[in-house]
Scaffold this motif. Structure first.
Motif, PDB file in Angstrom:
ATOM      1  N   ILE A 199       0.729  -1.191  -0.034  1.00 23.43           N
ATOM      2  CA  ILE A 199      -0.082   0.083   0.043  1.00 23.43           C
ATOM      3  C   ILE A 199       0.886   1.335  -0.050  1.00 23.43           C
ATOM      4  O   ILE A 199       1.988   1.297   0.195  1.00 23.43           O
ATOM      5  CB  ILE A 199      -0.919   0.038   1.122  1.00 23.43           C
ATOM      6  N   THR A 200       0.297   2.460  -0.371  1.00 25.51           N
ATOM      7  CA  THR A 200       0.862   3.740  -0.153  1.00 25.51           C
ATOM      8  C   THR A 200      -0.052   4.481   0.715  1.00 25.51           C
ATOM      9  O   THR A 200      -1.272   4.664   0.637  1.00 25.51           O
ATOM     10  CB  THR A 200       0.904   4.244  -1.460  1.00 25.51           C
ATOM     11  N   MET A 201       0.454   5.165   1.751  1.00 30.23           N
ATOM     12  CA  MET A 201      -0.224   6.049   2.698  1.00 30.23           C
ATOM     13  C   MET A 201       0.697   7.372   2.693  1.00 30.23           C
ATOM     14  O   MET A 201       1.594   7.420   3.188  1.00 30.23           O
ATOM     15  CB  MET A 201      -0.446   5.469   4.091  1.00 30.23           C
ATOM     16  N   ILE A 202      -0.079   8.448   2.340  1.00 31.09           N
ATOM     17  CA  ILE A 202       0.709   9.746   2.493  1.00 31.09           C
ATOM     18  C   ILE A 202      -0.409  10.938   3.107  1.00 31.09           C
ATOM     19  O   ILE A 202      -1.628  10.773   2.653  1.00 31.09           O
ATOM     20  CB  ILE A 202       0.771  10.341   0.804  1.00 31.09           C
ATOM     21  N   HIS A 203       0.212  11.849   3.729  1.00 33.90           N
ATOM     22  CA  HIS A 203      -0.832  13.045   4.362  1.00 33.90           C
ATOM     23  C   HIS A 203      -0.150  14.193   3.324  1.00 33.90           C
ATOM     24  O   HIS A 203       1.087  14.361   3.373  1.00 33.90           O
ATOM     25  CB  HIS A 203      -0.366  13.051   5.803  1.00 33.90           C
ATOM     26  N   ALA A 204      -0.680  14.776   2.596  1.00 30.16           N
ATOM     27  CA  ALA A 204      -0.347  15.916   1.929  1.00 30.16           C
ATOM     28  C   ALA A 204      -0.981  17.142   2.273  1.00 30.16           C
ATOM     29  O   ALA A 204      -2.372  17.107   2.724  1.00 30.16           O
ATOM     30  CB  ALA A 204      -1.033  15.513   0.312  1.00 30.16           C
ATOM     31  N   THR A 205      -0.443  18.204   2.425  1.00 27.46           N
ATOM     32  CA  THR A 205      -1.094  19.436   2.816  1.00 27.46           C
ATOM     33  C   THR A 205      -0.491  20.505   1.413  1.00 27.46           C
ATOM     34  O   THR A 205       0.456  20.408   0.864  1.00 27.46           O
ATOM     35  CB  THR A 205       0.000  20.275   3.925  1.00 27.46           C
ATOM     36  N   VAL A 206      -1.605  20.699   1.006  1.00 26.57           N
ATOM     37  CA  VAL A 206      -1.627  21.769  -0.317  1.00 26.57           C
ATOM     38  C   VAL A 206      -2.180  22.947   0.066  1.00 26.57           C
ATOM     39  O   VAL A 206      -3.052  23.338   0.429  1.00 26.57           O
ATOM     40  CB  VAL A 206      -2.481  20.904  -1.644  1.00 26.57           C
ATOM     41  N   ARG A 207      -0.989  24.080  -0.479  1.00 26.22           N
ATOM     42  CA  ARG A 207      -1.279  25.168  -0.321  1.00 26.22           C
ATOM     43  C   ARG A 207      -2.359  25.958  -1.346  1.00 26.22           C
ATOM     44  O   ARG A 207      -2.780  25.185  -2.358  1.00 26.22           O
ATOM     45  CB  ARG A 207      -0.103  26.213  -0.615  1.00 26.22           C
ATOM     46  N   PRO A 208      -3.173  26.972  -0.736  1.00 24.67           N
ATOM     47  CA  PRO A 208      -4.243  27.321  -1.647  1.00 24.67           C
ATOM     48  C   PRO A 208      -3.812  27.779  -3.186  1.00 24.67           C
ATOM     49  O   PRO A 208      -2.749  28.243  -3.402  1.00 24.67           O
ATOM     50  CB  PRO A 208      -4.548  28.791  -0.871  1.00 24.67           C
ATOM     51  N   GLY A 209      -4.514  27.421  -3.926  1.00 25.20           N
ATOM     52  CA  GLY A 209      -4.375  27.378  -5.588  1.00 25.20           C
ATOM     53  C   GLY A 209      -3.221  26.561  -6.002  1.00 25.20           C
ATOM     54  O   GLY A 209      -3.158  26.440  -7.240  1.00 25.20           O
TER      55      GLY A 209
END
Length: 318
Positions: A199-209
């Motif tokens: 499996i792959t498990m990722i926590h992503a924080t994506v900046r506005p836009g």
């Protein structure tokens, strides 16, 4: 939120999908119902209503919180059994203490992950530490259940305590996202979690836009659960927001995008990205047991009732 971060993502290794990658379309977007678990802590049932053929090898996932507890309010789960799968508890903010009937246990906090392979079975408890109960405070995390293939269901239980500082940190070509790889592989970069089922498990924080397009194994399924914020998923930009799961179809890349404007208390789009190789075996699931047949499920209940999954450790003074 969240605890594990960096000031300048551009100092990190960068990942991007190949230009010839096949974009994965979004098949459906579901909204998690809210409820309570254990002794009464709030959860969102992330995978409720999703056909299991799109989830396999994942079984369920709860978003625990995000909640700001007043003094005396923090809650956990009482002693309970497990057999036949793995539990993955990822604490984004706050602290949880875990203990089992085999003498295992520990504390996870602020970006740590406890990966418990229940295997043949044990008894388990999770609770906030006494100091958090007294003071109150922020609590937020995920618990994911990952199925085990029949060949691994009766293996001896195992723990992995993954510290927040051990996760693989990556970014996108423009530095618009911080990617925390907890388990599996992304573009040649491996997370620390060791899994029976790939499996792959990722926590992503994506900046506005910002937009994120990642290479994604074509033999894996693809899921994106929004922990906080608003954005879109897939090449057709299907809207998603807090508490929703985007289910992706087949392809070799996965895209999410953060809206230009986010809520004041949620400055970025926070997403859990999950993919795994389907097991494609019969599943018999009831409560804390996940087996292949009804007979194996009944045996798990019988073993639990007869004390074969362990006994609750004696506590000094009780």
């Amino acid at each position: 939120m969240p605890a594990v971060t960096v000031e300048n993502p551009l100092t990190l290794p960068r990942v991007a999908a190949r230009t010839d990658a096949l974009p994965r379309p979004v098949l459906t977007v579901t909204t998690a119902p809210q409820g309570y678990e254990g002794e009464g802590f709030p959860v969102r049932r992330a995978f409720a209503g999703i056909d299991y053929r799109h989830l396999d090898p994942f079984i369920m996932m709860d978003q625990m919180g995000e909640v700001e507890y007043a003094p005396g309010e923090p809650k956990g789960t009482p002693w309970h059994p497990h057999r036949g799968f793995e539990t993955v508890t990822y604490i984004i903010d706050g602290t949880f203490v875990h203990q089992d009937s085999n003498g295992g246990g520990g504390t996870i906090t602020n970006g740590d992950t406890q990966w418990m392979t229940a295997g043949s079975g044990l008894l388990h408890i999770e609770a906030p530490p006494e100091e958090l109960v007294v003071s109150g405070g922020l609590f937020h995390g995920l618990q994911l259940w990952v199925n085990l293939p029949a060949a691994d269901k009766m293996k001896a239980p195992r723990y992995q305590d993954i510290r927040g500082g051990q996760v693989q940190l990556l970014t996108t070509t423009d530095g618009g996202a911080l990617l925390r790889v907890i388990a599996g592989e992304l573009d040649g970069h491996d997370g620390p979690g060791i899994t029976h089922t790939p499996i792959t498990m990722i926590h992503a924080t994506v900046r506005p836009g910002a937009e994120v397009t990642l290479p994604w194994r074509s033999d894996f399924n693809g899921l994106a659960y929004v922990l906080a914020g608003r954005g879109t998923a897939g090449p057709d930009r299907r809207p998603v927001h807090t508490g929703q799961t985007a289910v992706f179809g087949t392809g070799s890349s996965l895209t999410i995008r953060a809206d230009e404007t986010q809520d004041a208390h949620t400055p970025d789009l926070e997403v859990a990205l999950l993919g795994g190789r389907p097991i494609r075996e019969p599943m018999a699931h009831y409560g804390p047991f996940v087996m292949n047949t009804r007979e194996e499920l009944q045996q798990a209940f019988d073993d639990f009732q007869k004390g074969r999954l362990g006994t609750i450790p004696a506590v000094h003074g009780m």
